[in-house]
Structures are given as C-alpha cells and as structure tokens.
Motif scaffolding. Sequence first.
Motif, PDB file in Angstrom:
ATOM      1  N   MET A   1       0.806  -1.341  -0.219  1.00 34.35           N
ATOM      2  CA  MET A   1      -0.005  -0.238   0.249  1.00 34.35           C
ATOM      3  C   MET A   1       0.519   1.465   0.286  1.00 34.35           C
ATOM      4  O   MET A   1       2.132   1.222   0.371  1.00 34.35           O
ATOM      5  N   ALA A   2       0.143   2.174  -0.654  1.00 37.35           N
ATOM      6  CA  ALA A   2       1.207   3.650  -0.635  1.00 37.35           C
ATOM      7  C   ALA A   2       0.440   4.046   0.882  1.00 37.35           C
ATOM      8  O   ALA A   2       0.144   4.221   1.342  1.00 37.35           O
ATOM      9  N   ILE A   3       2.365   5.027   0.738  1.00 41.49           N
ATOM     10  CA  ILE A   3       1.911   5.974   2.178  1.00 41.49           C
ATOM     11  C   ILE A   3       1.136   6.464   2.692  1.00 41.49           C
ATOM     12  O   ILE A   3       0.404   7.178   1.476  1.00 41.49           O
ATOM     13  N   PRO A   4       0.567   6.468   3.236  1.00 46.69           N
ATOM     14  CA  PRO A   4      -0.957   6.978   3.826  1.00 46.69           C
ATOM     15  C   PRO A   4      -0.589   8.759   3.796  1.00 46.69           C
ATOM     16  O   PRO A   4      -0.067   9.444   4.529  1.00 46.69           O
ATOM     17  N   LEU A   5      -1.961   9.230   3.901  1.00 51.02           N
ATOM     18  CA  LEU A   5      -1.738  10.960   4.658  1.00 51.02           C
ATOM     19  C   LEU A   5      -1.242  10.424   6.319  1.00 51.02           C
ATOM     20  O   LEU A   5      -2.084   9.588   7.059  1.00 51.02           O
ATOM     21  N   ARG A   6      -0.481  11.061   6.372  1.00 46.19           N
ATOM     22  CA  ARG A   6      -0.825  11.351   8.214  1.00 46.19           C
ATOM     23  C   ARG A   6      -2.219  12.274   8.623  1.00 46.19           C
ATOM     24  O   ARG A   6      -3.015  12.427   8.422  1.00 46.19           O
ATOM     25  N   GLU A   7      -1.834  10.697  10.284  1.00 47.27           N
ATOM     26  CA  GLU A   7      -3.446  10.777  10.158  1.00 47.27           C
ATOM     27  C   GLU A   7      -4.357  12.337  10.573  1.00 47.27           C
ATOM     28  O   GLU A   7      -3.173  12.730  11.682  1.00 47.27           O
ATOM     29  N   SER A  26       7.722  -1.945  -5.142  1.00 48.02           N
ATOM     30  CA  SER A  26       6.785  -3.106  -5.655  1.00 48.02           C
ATOM     31  C   SER A  26       5.414  -2.049  -5.901  1.00 48.02           C
ATOM     32  O   SER A  26       5.390  -0.673  -5.219  1.00 48.02           O
ATOM     33  N   MET A  27       4.071  -3.429  -6.464  1.00 50.73           N
ATOM     34  CA  MET A  27       2.888  -2.933  -6.682  1.00 50.73           C
ATOM     35  C   MET A  27       2.671  -2.053  -5.321  1.00 50.73           C
ATOM     36  O   MET A  27       2.882  -2.683  -4.400  1.00 50.73           O
ATOM     37  N   GLU A  28       1.593  -1.241  -5.851  1.00 49.86           N
ATOM     38  CA  GLU A  28       1.641  -0.222  -4.960  1.00 49.86           C
ATOM     39  C   GLU A  28      -0.007   0.292  -5.603  1.00 49.86           C
ATOM     40  O   GLU A  28      -0.517   0.581  -6.332  1.00 49.86           O
ATOM     41  N   MET A  29      -1.157   0.974  -3.771  1.00 44.17           N
ATOM     42  CA  MET A  29      -2.361   0.992  -4.388  1.00 44.17           C
ATOM     43  C   MET A  29      -2.509   1.985  -3.417  1.00 44.17           C
ATOM     44  O   MET A  29      -2.782   1.483  -1.494  1.00 44.17           O
ATOM     45  N   ALA A  30      -2.681   3.538  -3.638  1.00 42.83           N
ATOM     46  CA  ALA A  30      -3.402   4.633  -2.363  1.00 42.83           C
ATOM     47  C   ALA A  30      -4.311   4.480  -2.107  1.00 42.83           C
ATOM     48  O   ALA A  30      -5.494   3.764  -2.845  1.00 42.83           O
ATOM     49  N   THR A  31      -5.001   3.889  -0.894  1.00 40.62           N
ATOM     50  CA  THR A  31      -6.591   3.668  -0.456  1.00 40.62           C
ATOM     51  C   THR A  31      -6.993   5.007   0.072  1.00 40.62           C
ATOM     52  O   THR A  31      -8.046   5.209   0.332  1.00 40.62           O
ATOM     53  N   ASP A  32      -6.939   6.283   0.448  1.00 41.19           N
ATOM     54  CA  ASP A  32      -7.106   7.471   1.212  1.00 41.19           C
ATOM     55  C   ASP A  32      -6.683   8.483   1.103  1.00 41.19           C
ATOM     56  O   ASP A  32      -7.321   9.820   1.134  1.00 41.19           O
ATOM     57  N   HIS A  33      -6.283   8.963  -0.768  1.00 42.69           N
ATOM     58  CA  HIS A  33      -5.975   9.470  -1.611  1.00 42.69           C
ATOM     59  C   HIS A  33      -5.953   9.716  -2.641  1.00 42.69           C
ATOM     60  O   HIS A  33      -5.167   8.804  -3.422  1.00 42.69           O
ATOM     61  N   PHE A  66      -6.695   3.861  -5.121  1.00 45.29           N
ATOM     62  CA  PHE A  66      -7.222   2.159  -5.808  1.00 45.29           C
ATOM     63  C   PHE A  66      -6.729   1.696  -7.269  1.00 45.29           C
ATOM     64  O   PHE A  66      -7.926   0.973  -7.206  1.00 45.29           O
ATOM     65  N   ILE A  67      -5.790   2.549  -7.152  1.00 41.80           N
ATOM     66  CA  ILE A  67      -5.279   1.949  -8.842  1.00 41.80           C
ATOM     67  C   ILE A  67      -3.890   1.390  -8.369  1.00 41.80           C
ATOM     68  O   ILE A  67      -3.177   2.227  -8.166  1.00 41.80           O
ATOM     69  N   TYR A  68      -4.248   0.489  -8.233  1.00 40.98           N
ATOM     70  CA  TYR A  68      -2.648  -0.269  -8.677  1.00 40.98           C
ATOM     71  C   TYR A  68      -2.095  -0.425  -9.276  1.00 40.98           C
ATOM     72  O   TYR A  68      -1.836  -0.192 -10.448  1.00 40.98           O
ATOM     73  N   HIS A  69      -0.561   0.017  -8.716  1.00 39.44           N
ATOM     74  CA  HIS A  69       0.542   1.276  -9.528  1.00 39.44           C
ATOM     75  C   HIS A  69       1.896   0.703 -10.196  1.00 39.44           C
ATOM     76  O   HIS A  69       2.358   0.838  -8.097  1.00 39.44           O
TER      77      HIS A  69
END
Length: 288
Positions: A1-7, A26-33, A66-69
């Motif tokens: 998973m890509a590094i998320p935004l700081r809480e 490796s492949m990553e995917m952002a879930t929150d931004h 949610f784009i795996y890249h």
Amino acid sequence: MAIPLREGTNILVERKRFGKSYAMPSMEMATDHYSIGYTISGDRRTIMPTGTFSYHSGDVSMLRPFIYHRTIADSEEVYERILIKFSPEYIKPFTETVGQQILDSLYDSRVCHFTKETSEKIKKMFFEMAEEYEKEKPYREFVLQGMLFRLLLTVYEEALPSKEETLHRTPLTPSIMEALMYIEHNYAASPSLAEAAQVANFSPSYFSRLFQSQLGMPYSDYLNNVKIRHAQILLTQTEHSLMEIAQETGFCHGNYFSAQFKKKVGMTPGRYRRQAGRQSATDVPPAT
C-alpha cells in the motif's frame, strides 16, 4: 500500500529527488488519497493492470485512489518531482462547485502535457504550494485548499490533447506485471521468453499464450518495442554512437538495430536523432 496521509491531515506536499534508474520496489495502491505531481526532471513510466503511460519533465501526472500501479525510470536522467496527495473529503468543495465530471475528466487523463509557457506557470504553482506547506501555520490546509483548486482548474483548462496511454486488452495479472518489470530492468540482455516465464512462475508455453492474450502481441514484439523506446531516449539524450546504442539496448549489431528501428519508427536512427536535434533547437530563444 502507498504511504497514507498522516492521521488528522488532508494534504501532503512533498518535493523529492531520486537517484538514476529509481523504480518503485513493488506494486502499490493508495487507499485514502488522490495524487497529482509535477515532474521537474527525468522521465517516468507507470504500469497498471489496465494500461501504461509515460510522463516527462514539465508534465503533470495524476492517480486516483485504488489504482494498483508501479512506476519505473524511462531514461537515465535524475528524477525530481513535487507530489501532492489529498483526501477525497478535502476536494469535496471543488466537486460541489465545478462538478464531479471535471475531476473525473482530469484523473481519466492520467498525464497532461502543456505548452512551454503554461508548463512554467504550472511549475510555479507547484513550487508555491510546496513553500506554503513548509510554513506549518495553523490555517495551512485552508490556504493550500484554495491553491489546489486553482491548480486543478488550470491543468484542466490548459492541458494539450494527448492519447499516449497504452490500454491493455485485458487487465494484467500480477504475474504478467512482474514479467513486464523484469523486461524493463533487463531488456539490454535480451531476456528470453523462458527467462521471463520463470519470473512469472509459468511454463514457457503457457506464459506465451497468457502474454499474447493480455498484451495483444507476442513476447518478442513487446521486448523489441521496449528496446526501441530506450533507444529513442538514448538517441535524444546522449551522444553515444549508433553502435554503442545498439549494444546498450541489446541489438548487438548496428545494421540489425537500424533495420528494426526503421521498421518501428519509420526512419533510421540517424535521421531520428537529427530531427530531434532540430526540434530542440527551435526551443532555444534567439540571442540578444
């Protein structure tokens, strides 16, 4: 998973410089931004399950959540960029005012090119946002929000038409993605189909059929296209001889390299280099 935004935050603005040939491990995917970035220098290529696209110095690239890249180097130049990440909640006032379709249209583009003058204007906007972010004032996110909305509208209004994304016939499976990354890192050694199949953990015969069905071309054609793409970069960004470029891209023999290049590009490597040189010269302002 890509590094998320700081809480507790809704935006991150980061300027970063990477070494030559840097690739995401490796492949990553952002879930929150969402993300939007300006390429200061270097050339990049993003591989996704559904397609691939390239971007270069002066371009703006974008990815929704949610784009795996996975991104890799597309040249030997040092890669430097300013990246902005922002939450879906942060962008709501923008979509409520100008419409969700504007944001969707931007992020469907994935990469935007501009005239030289517009690219400088957009570069300045990214730099101003990076400077504002570093101030760490209590109302920083409020100020940056307005700057982001202005940036997005400018990109939407000023982007030049582009059709550079290559869509895959079917979504790529993780094993084929790994094989593509192997090719990108080892094209100069002319990896065989059997070697790539081993990376994907398939038999050569099954891998060959799967590769053809997902990429729409035989393995040998895809490998040849990768070599030609890197040869084009070397022709325009280095002073290496044609024989040196042939060897660096795995063609070995200069005559074979020239024949394959002309077949793919429509002109000889020498003519391609001369034409690219003339185009670059037109970008140089006249002496005063």
